[in-house]
Scaffold this motif. Sequence first.
Motif, mmCIF file in Angstrom:
data_model
loop_
_atom_site.group_PDB
_atom_site.id
_atom_site.type_symbol
_atom_site.label_atom_id
_atom_site.label_comp_id
_atom_site.label_asym_id
_atom_site.label_seq_id
_atom_site.Cartn_x
_atom_site.Cartn_y
_atom_site.Cartn_z
ATOM 1 N N LEU A 8 0.792 -1.226 0.000
ATOM 2 C CA LEU A 8 0.000 0.000 0.000
ATOM 3 C C LEU A 8 0.825 1.278 0.000
ATOM 4 N N LEU A 9 2.008 1.264 0.626
ATOM 5 C CA LEU A 9 2.837 2.474 0.603
ATOM 6 C C LEU A 9 3.260 2.849 -0.823
ATOM 7 N N PRO A 10 3.827 1.924 -1.591
ATOM 8 C CA PRO A 10 4.211 2.306 -2.960
ATOM 9 C C PRO A 10 3.024 2.557 -3.874
ATOM 10 N N LEU A 11 1.865 2.021 -3.529
ATOM 11 C CA LEU A 11 0.675 2.251 -4.343
ATOM 12 C C LEU A 11 0.058 3.625 -4.091
ATOM 13 N N THR A 12 0.455 4.263 -2.980
ATOM 14 C CA THR A 12 -0.243 5.467 -2.554
ATOM 15 C C THR A 12 -0.186 6.589 -3.585
ATOM 16 N N LEU A 13 1.007 7.010 -3.994
ATOM 17 C CA LEU A 13 1.093 8.109 -4.957
ATOM 18 C C LEU A 13 0.466 7.759 -6.303
ATOM 19 N N PRO A 14 0.734 6.563 -6.867
ATOM 20 C CA PRO A 14 0.037 6.221 -8.118
ATOM 21 C C PRO A 14 -1.479 6.187 -7.965
ATOM 22 N N ALA A 15 -1.961 5.674 -6.814
ATOM 23 C CA ALA A 15 -3.410 5.620 -6.598
ATOM 24 C C ALA A 15 -3.994 7.018 -6.471
ATOM 25 N N VAL A 16 -3.319 7.875 -5.719
ATOM 26 C CA VAL A 16 -3.783 9.268 -5.571
ATOM 27 C C VAL A 16 -3.827 9.944 -6.939
ATOM 28 N N ALA A 17 -2.784 9.725 -7.744
ATOM 29 C CA ALA A 17 -2.732 10.328 -9.083
ATOM 30 C C ALA A 17 -3.854 9.798 -9.966
ATOM 31 N N TRP A 18 -4.097 8.493 -9.907
ATOM 32 C CA TRP A 18 -5.126 7.883 -10.749
ATOM 33 C C TRP A 18 -6.502 8.429 -10.395
ATOM 34 N N PHE A 19 -6.816 8.427 -9.093
ATOM 35 C CA PHE A 19 -8.113 8.957 -8.669
ATOM 36 C C PHE A 19 -8.212 10.458 -8.949
ATOM 37 N N GLY A 20 -7.087 11.152 -8.761
ATOM 38 C CA GLY A 20 -7.090 12.581 -9.026
ATOM 39 C C GLY A 20 -7.430 12.903 -10.460
ATOM 40 N N MET A 21 -6.831 12.163 -11.392
ATOM 41 C CA MET A 21 -7.100 12.413 -12.806
ATOM 42 C C MET A 21 -8.533 12.023 -13.184
ATOM 43 N N ARG A 22 -9.102 11.026 -12.485
ATOM 44 C CA ARG A 22 -10.501 10.670 -12.739
ATOM 45 C C ARG A 22 -11.439 11.799 -12.333
ATOM 46 N N PHE A 23 -10.976 12.629 -11.394
ATOM 47 C CA PHE A 23 -11.828 13.709 -10.900
ATOM 48 C C PHE A 23 -11.333 15.078 -11.353
ATOM 49 N N GLY A 24 -10.655 15.113 -12.496
ATOM 50 C CA GLY A 24 -10.387 16.377 -13.149
ATOM 51 C C GLY A 24 -9.014 16.969 -12.964
ATOM 52 N N SER A 25 -8.130 16.343 -12.205
ATOM 53 C CA SER A 25 -6.792 16.892 -12.032
ATOM 54 C C SER A 25 -5.947 16.600 -13.275
ATOM 55 N N SER A 26 -5.047 17.519 -13.591
ATOM 56 C CA SER A 26 -4.114 17.279 -14.692
ATOM 57 C C SER A 26 -3.041 16.311 -14.230
ATOM 58 N N LYS A 27 -2.302 15.765 -15.178
ATOM 59 C CA LYS A 27 -1.241 14.826 -14.833
ATOM 60 C C LYS A 27 -0.188 15.483 -13.956
ATOM 61 N N ALA A 28 0.085 16.758 -14.183
ATOM 62 C CA ALA A 28 1.116 17.476 -13.431
ATOM 63 C C ALA A 28 0.740 17.645 -11.965
ATOM 64 N N GLU A 29 -0.547 17.814 -11.703
ATOM 65 C CA GLU A 29 -0.965 18.075 -10.320
ATOM 66 C C GLU A 29 -1.629 16.866 -9.676
ATOM 67 N N ALA A 30 -1.576 15.700 -10.333
ATOM 68 C CA ALA A 30 -2.335 14.529 -9.881
ATOM 69 C C ALA A 30 -1.917 14.052 -8.496
#
Length: 464
Positions: free
Chosen positions: A162-184
């Motif tokens: 779960l620790l290494p998955l955290t940033l990729p997961a946050v980025a993935w969910f972020g982009m699903r909800f409108g964040s750009s790749k740079a700010e994911a």
Amino acid sequence: MEEKQVSWKERLAYAMSDFGCNTIFQIVGTYFLVFSTDTMGIKASVITGLFALTAVIDSFDGIIWGQFIDRTHTKWGKSRPYWLWFSIPFALFCVMAFSAPNLPYTWKVVWIYVAYIGVKVLYSGVNIPVTSILPALTSNPQERVVLSTVRQFFGNMGASILLPLTLPAVAWFGMRFGSSKAEATTSAAGWFIWALILGILTVVCLLTAFAGTRERVVTKDSNRSIPMRESVKALKGNYPWAIIIFINFVYWGAFAVRSSSLPYYFKYVLHNEALGSWVLAGTVITLISTALVPFLTKKIGKRNTMLIGMVGTALSQLILFFADRMSGNVPMILVGVVLYYVSYGLTGALIAVMLSDAVDFGEWKNNVRAEGFVTSFSSFSAKLGMGLGSMILSAVLASGGYVAVSAGHSVVQSGSALNAIRLGFIWIPLIGYVASCIALLFNNVDKIENKMVADLKVKHENEQ
């Protein structure tokens, strides 16, 4: 003592306690600071005040929880009920700690203060029972090693996934909800959803631990409320307890500084944030060394096994220093990381076992068995060390001129800020690990364990 043995089903249920509460707590310890500065936009100096306040609160709440446990008498036992009662409140505050409501700056500060303090206080409520229940699960010393190893194995497995998955997961969910790749990776929505998933997992795991374990070592002291003045007697001359509490303080303090500074180091010093996530994935290496703990303790004893691990963590920091001097030599950094995780796997499982030894030693020497009070200082010292460690890191970052990043923006940190990050990732942890090694050299409880266990067995039989 064969009747004291626990089944594999119960061992796995007990392991869920660490998989649940410790995994999400490690994520809080690793990412709360960077979330607060880079997503919430809170100044590092403000977080320093939060960590300082929490360190003071943690000086008391663990001991209070321990007293609650020693006064608890239910059909489920003394320690188990706390997983039932406090799993949901703990998970809710963890989710709150990674929520970024649209509030004025002052109220954002209030929000994170309430959330973080709640996480720390309730963590004691669900984590102290993880340690205090161990002497009640079995009186067999080697069985305690196995139980603690299985628990640590699953705790490390949770962290390694779960620790290494955290940033990729946050980025993935972020982009699903409108964040750009740079700010994911600074997405408020991404952090909230990921924390919610982890919170649900935490509740399920703690309730599984509650349902699947049984407190079977019941003594005269287990069936009565032990007043504080009597509980204190269990600590008189209890040098195994004093040593492990000191180690808990400096070792986990060093761990907190290293964990919290890791995202900063890979993002700003190495300019390779993705590599930082892969390094966190190296937690899986601890599974191998943790699995070896029961075998090694039989061969060379608990203290020596733990000492090897602590020496290894200190050496790993020196390797990181030389790698940093070589312009961030990635292969050498990976060597240091591997050594760190192998060594960490030999250490974590044995701290709880040695605290159980301290419970036995207190009863053997002073005729007082106070599981909750004696083991509560483990949470107190570890959380105090982690709180002070986090406070020191945020103070070091602030003094170095670290600039918090607002979501969607980048910044070039100054040379002094980069050196502050290096200090947190390399040198402060090294000092803590060396201090732990020195303290452990004075623990010789392995030499008296057989006599202590035999004497306590006779005592408990006479009490029945």
